[in-house]
Scaffold this motif. Structure first.
Motif, PDB file in Angstrom:
ATOM      1  N   GLU A 183      42.096  32.443  43.669  1.00 19.85           N
ATOM      2  CA  GLU A 183      41.005  32.119  44.583  1.00 19.85           C
ATOM      3  C   GLU A 183      40.083  33.327  44.658  1.00 19.85           C
ATOM      4  O   GLU A 183      40.530  34.445  44.924  1.00 19.85           O
ATOM      5  N   SER A 184      38.805  33.094  44.403  1.00 16.83           N
ATOM      6  CA  SER A 184      37.820  34.172  44.414  1.00 16.83           C
ATOM      7  C   SER A 184      36.689  33.809  45.363  1.00 16.83           C
ATOM      8  O   SER A 184      36.193  32.678  45.343  1.00 16.83           O
ATOM      9  N   VAL A 185      36.306  34.771  46.186  1.00 14.26           N
ATOM     10  CA  VAL A 185      35.154  34.614  47.068  1.00 14.26           C
ATOM     11  C   VAL A 185      34.100  35.612  46.608  1.00 14.26           C
ATOM     12  O   VAL A 185      34.359  36.818  46.534  1.00 14.26           O
ATOM     13  N   TYR A 186      32.928  35.093  46.255  1.00 13.67           N
ATOM     14  CA  TYR A 186      31.844  35.911  45.731  1.00 13.67           C
ATOM     15  C   TYR A 186      30.726  36.004  46.762  1.00 13.67           C
ATOM     16  O   TYR A 186      30.344  34.992  47.364  1.00 13.67           O
ATOM     17  N   VAL A 187      30.192  37.201  46.921  1.00 14.51           N
ATOM     18  CA  VAL A 187      29.011  37.408  47.752  1.00 14.51           C
ATOM     19  C   VAL A 187      27.928  37.992  46.859  1.00 14.51           C
ATOM     20  O   VAL A 187      28.108  39.068  46.275  1.00 14.51           O
ATOM     21  N   ILE A 188      26.823  37.259  46.724  1.00 15.43           N
ATOM     22  CA  ILE A 188      25.704  37.698  45.891  1.00 15.43           C
ATOM     23  C   ILE A 188      24.519  37.950  46.812  1.00 15.43           C
ATOM     24  O   ILE A 188      24.163  37.091  47.627  1.00 15.43           O
ATOM     25  N   THR A 189      23.924  39.128  46.669  1.00 18.17           N
ATOM     26  CA  THR A 189      22.851  39.536  47.579  1.00 18.17           C
ATOM     27  C   THR A 189      21.635  39.986  46.788  1.00 18.17           C
ATOM     28  O   THR A 189      21.753  40.705  45.793  1.00 18.17           O
ATOM     29  N   ARG A 190      20.478  39.545  47.244  1.00 21.01           N
ATOM     30  CA  ARG A 190      19.196  40.035  46.728  1.00 21.01           C
ATOM     31  C   ARG A 190      18.294  40.296  47.934  1.00 21.01           C
ATOM     32  O   ARG A 190      17.886  39.354  48.620  1.00 21.01           O
ATOM     33  N   GLY A 191      18.031  41.559  48.195  1.00 23.58           N
ATOM     34  CA  GLY A 191      17.219  41.894  49.360  1.00 23.58           C
ATOM     35  C   GLY A 191      17.862  41.396  50.637  1.00 23.58           C
ATOM     36  O   GLY A 191      19.025  41.690  50.921  1.00 23.58           O
ATOM     37  N   ASP A 192      17.120  40.595  51.412  1.00 24.40           N
ATOM     38  CA  ASP A 192      17.633  40.060  52.673  1.00 24.40           C
ATOM     39  C   ASP A 192      18.391  38.748  52.491  1.00 24.40           C
ATOM     40  O   ASP A 192      18.926  38.202  53.457  1.00 24.40           O
ATOM     41  N   ARG A 193      18.433  38.238  51.269  1.00 24.51           N
ATOM     42  CA  ARG A 193      19.092  36.960  51.008  1.00 24.51           C
ATOM     43  C   ARG A 193      20.511  37.193  50.505  1.00 24.51           C
ATOM     44  O   ARG A 193      20.739  37.994  49.598  1.00 24.51           O
TER      45      ARG A 193
END
Length: 246
Positions: A183-193
């Motif tokens: 099980e993998s939880v990914y957090v992808i961020t670009r600037g404020d998003r």
């Protein structure tokens, strides 16, 4: 209830991340390997499933292949169509579940890249391999890139992080030994998003993978640990399998 995380996983920032993660020179090297391993010639009918943003389908079409790409993600396919137009190549695109392959004995070769095996439960994963086998002509060749247990477990890390341009990627992984799943939880961020995605992948041993391929109708297995043809060993990053449809 079945965990159908894959239905809405492949959209948003994850599309931009996967496009940025693989350089063009890697795509060219992978396409060269596929041409050699699958015995492709100009005009060969090739199935790419799942095709994602179409990087390999487009590269093989540019080399003369008659390529069909299948993916469930409309966002990936939108990128694929746009890129194919920019490069001036023709690829047939189809949006569907990767198990829903309507062709029978149509293709000379097929491949499943990007470690895209194991998204379903055991019957679902077996159904995918059987569906690919049905699409191939007798003697047609199949390539798949697996994250086998012998690859993942020796190199297991609970957390991984990377930055690609303006994208920040963080992964938290949990291996369930009784279920044989990651099980993998990914957090992808670009600037404020920021977007969070969750995936659960079934992890098989090499022996289990080869047994499933055999039961689906494949034979004459070759296994590698790299595109350079190195033997697959404990800790190799990926299990590469080339086989023939019976």
């Amino acid at each position: 209830m079945k965990d159908e995380w894959w239905k809405d996983f492949f959209g948003g920032l994850i599309v931009d991340f996967w496009r940025a993660a693989i350089p063009d020179e890697v795509t060219r090297a992978e396409a060269g390997f596929l041409v050699r391993a699958l015995g492709l010639a100009p005009g060969s009918r090739v199935l790419d499933v799942p095709c994602g943003a179409g990087r390999l389908a487009i590269e093989l079409a540019a080399r003369g292949g008659a390529v069909t790409g299948v993916d469930i993600s409309p966002e990936f396919l939108e990128v694929a169509r746009s890129t194919a137009r920019e490069r001036g190549v023709d690829v047939e695109w189809r949006q569907s579940d990767m198990r829903d392959l309507p062709w029978t004995s149509e293709f000379d070769a097929a491949f499943c890249g990007g470690s895209s095996f194991g998204f379903f439960d055991d019957p679902g994963n077996a159904a995918f391999l059987a569906a690919v086998s049905r699409t191939l002509r007798p003697g047609g060749r199949f390539f798949a890139d697996f994250k086998a247990a012998e690859s993942i477990l020796p190199n297991f890390r609970e957390r991984r992080e990377m930055t690609l341009g303006d994208l920040r990627f963080e992964a938290t992984n949990r291996y369930e030994s009784a279920a044989g799943t990651m099980e993998s939880v990914y957090v992808i961020t670009r600037g404020d998003r920021s977007e969070t995605k969750r995936a659960v992948t079934r992890i098989y041993t090499t022996r289990e993978i080869l047994r499933m391929l055999s039961e689906a109708g494949f034979a004459d297995f070759e296994t590698f640990g790299s595109l350079e043809g190195e033997p697959f060993r404990l800790g190799s990053p990926n299990l590469l399998v080339v086989c023939r449809n019976r």
